[in-house]
Design an enzyme around this catalytic site. Structure first.
Site, short mmCIF file in Angstrom:
data_model
loop_
_atom_site.label_atom_id
_atom_site.label_comp_id
_atom_site.label_asym_id
_atom_site.label_seq_id
_atom_site.Cartn_x
_atom_site.Cartn_y
_atom_site.Cartn_z
N ASN A 15 1.36 3.37 -2.83
CA ASN A 15 1.97 3.77 -4.10
C ASN A 15 1.49 5.16 -4.53
O ASN A 15 2.26 5.99 -5.00
CB ASN A 15 1.61 2.78 -5.21
N GLU A 24 -11.83 -5.51 -5.07
CA GLU A 24 -12.41 -4.17 -4.95
C GLU A 24 -11.67 -3.13 -5.81
O GLU A 24 -12.18 -2.05 -6.07
CB GLU A 24 -12.38 -3.69 -3.48
N ASN A 25 -10.45 -3.46 -6.24
CA ASN A 25 -9.68 -2.48 -7.01
C ASN A 25 -10.27 -2.19 -8.39
O ASN A 25 -9.90 -1.20 -9.03
CB ASN A 25 -8.21 -2.93 -7.16
N ASP A 54 0.82 -1.21 0.00
CA ASP A 54 0.00 0.00 0.00
C ASP A 54 0.86 1.27 0.00
O ASP A 54 2.00 1.26 0.48
CB ASP A 54 -0.89 -0.02 1.26
#
Ligand code: FPP
Length: 250
Positions: free
Chosen positions: A31, A76-77, A29
């Site tokens: 980025n 979910e992305n 996480d």
């Protein structure tokens, strides 16, 4: 094998070596925040995230972590803007095309978990090719979690088990933890000993929900692209101080 980050006291080194987590799982996480803090487009953060993967895989191999699971794209992305999803998919494709030979040379098994049938076909083909090429390697098993969701995985397992019960292949009494394990995407992979989440967030975000029952958690404020082998060592050193009782007593 020598572990440079352990002290020279041989007894201690042996003890620490014995307590290397077998399976490390990472929620990559931060980025976007990494890119934002540098006035760069989000995509550059993901690109820098790939560099971090390269270094962490090497370090896992060096210190003897057997399984590394990387949360690269969740169920979910897909809610992200199409351009970002497309860019992530093209990064994945580029990563697989460019790096599988090197990963193979380094004895890495390139595995994936998640419902990969929903990924672009090109990605599916490269993932399968990468696995076929590397499946007999003896180094770290790197599982890329792609279109992965812990709930989705449990639904998938329940459906498969129900189908077997329905057609008489299995009875309800045969359902136990080991049986469920066998129907998960992670079948054959031990539960994660250590789950790392950089970037300051402290939540599980649908990652390895079944498997994390007794995992140790380690958080840091570092954004994923800045996460270095030294940070992995820090996480492991902290893990090594934990007293894992799995619900029992010492
Ligand atoms: C979370 O950061 C990261 C992701 C959703 C994707 C992770 C992908 C990579 C590291 C690169 C691509 C992977 C491979 C295997 C080639 P975020 O974007 O949510 O960061 P933010 O919370 O700071 O916005």
């Amino acid at each position: 094998m020598k572990f440079k980050f352990f002290n020279k006291n041989t007894d201690k080194e042996v003890k620490i070596k014995e307590n290397i987590p077998q399976h490390v799982a990472i929620i990559m996480d931060g980025n976007g925040r990494w890119a934002k803090s540098r006035n760069l487009p989000r995509f550059m953060g993901h690109k820098a995230g790939v560099e971090a993967i390269r270094n962490i895989v090497k370090e896992c191999n060096r210190i003897g972590v057997k399984y590394l699971t990387l949360y690269a794209f969740s169920t979910e992305n897909w809610k992200r803007p199409k351009e970002e999803v497309d860019l992530l998919m093209s990064l994945l494709l580029e990563y697989l095309k460019k790096e599988v030979d090197e990963l193979h040379k380094n004895n890495v098994v390139v595995n994936s978990i998640g419902n990969i049938e929903k990924l672009p076909e090109k990605c599916q083909i490269e993932l399968k090719k990468a696995y076929e090429k590397t499946k007999n390697n003896k180094g770290v098993v790197m599982s890329l979690a792609l279109n992965y969701g812990g709930r989705d995985e449990i639904i998938y397992a329940v459906k498969k088990i129900c189908a077997r019960v329905k057609n008489g292949q299995m009875s309800i009494d045969m359902i136990d933890e080991d049986m469920i394990d066998k129907f998960l995407f992670t079948a054959g992979i031990p539960d994660p000993d250590l789950i790392i989440r950089p970037s300051g967030e402290k939540r599980i975000s649908n990652f390895l929900l079944w498997q994390c029952a007794y995992s140790e958690f380690w958080y840091s404020n570092i954004n994923w692209p800045d996460f270095s082998p030294k940070d992995l060592q820090d996480a492991i050193k902290d893990y090594q101080k934990r007293d894992r009782r799995f619900g029992g007593i010492k």
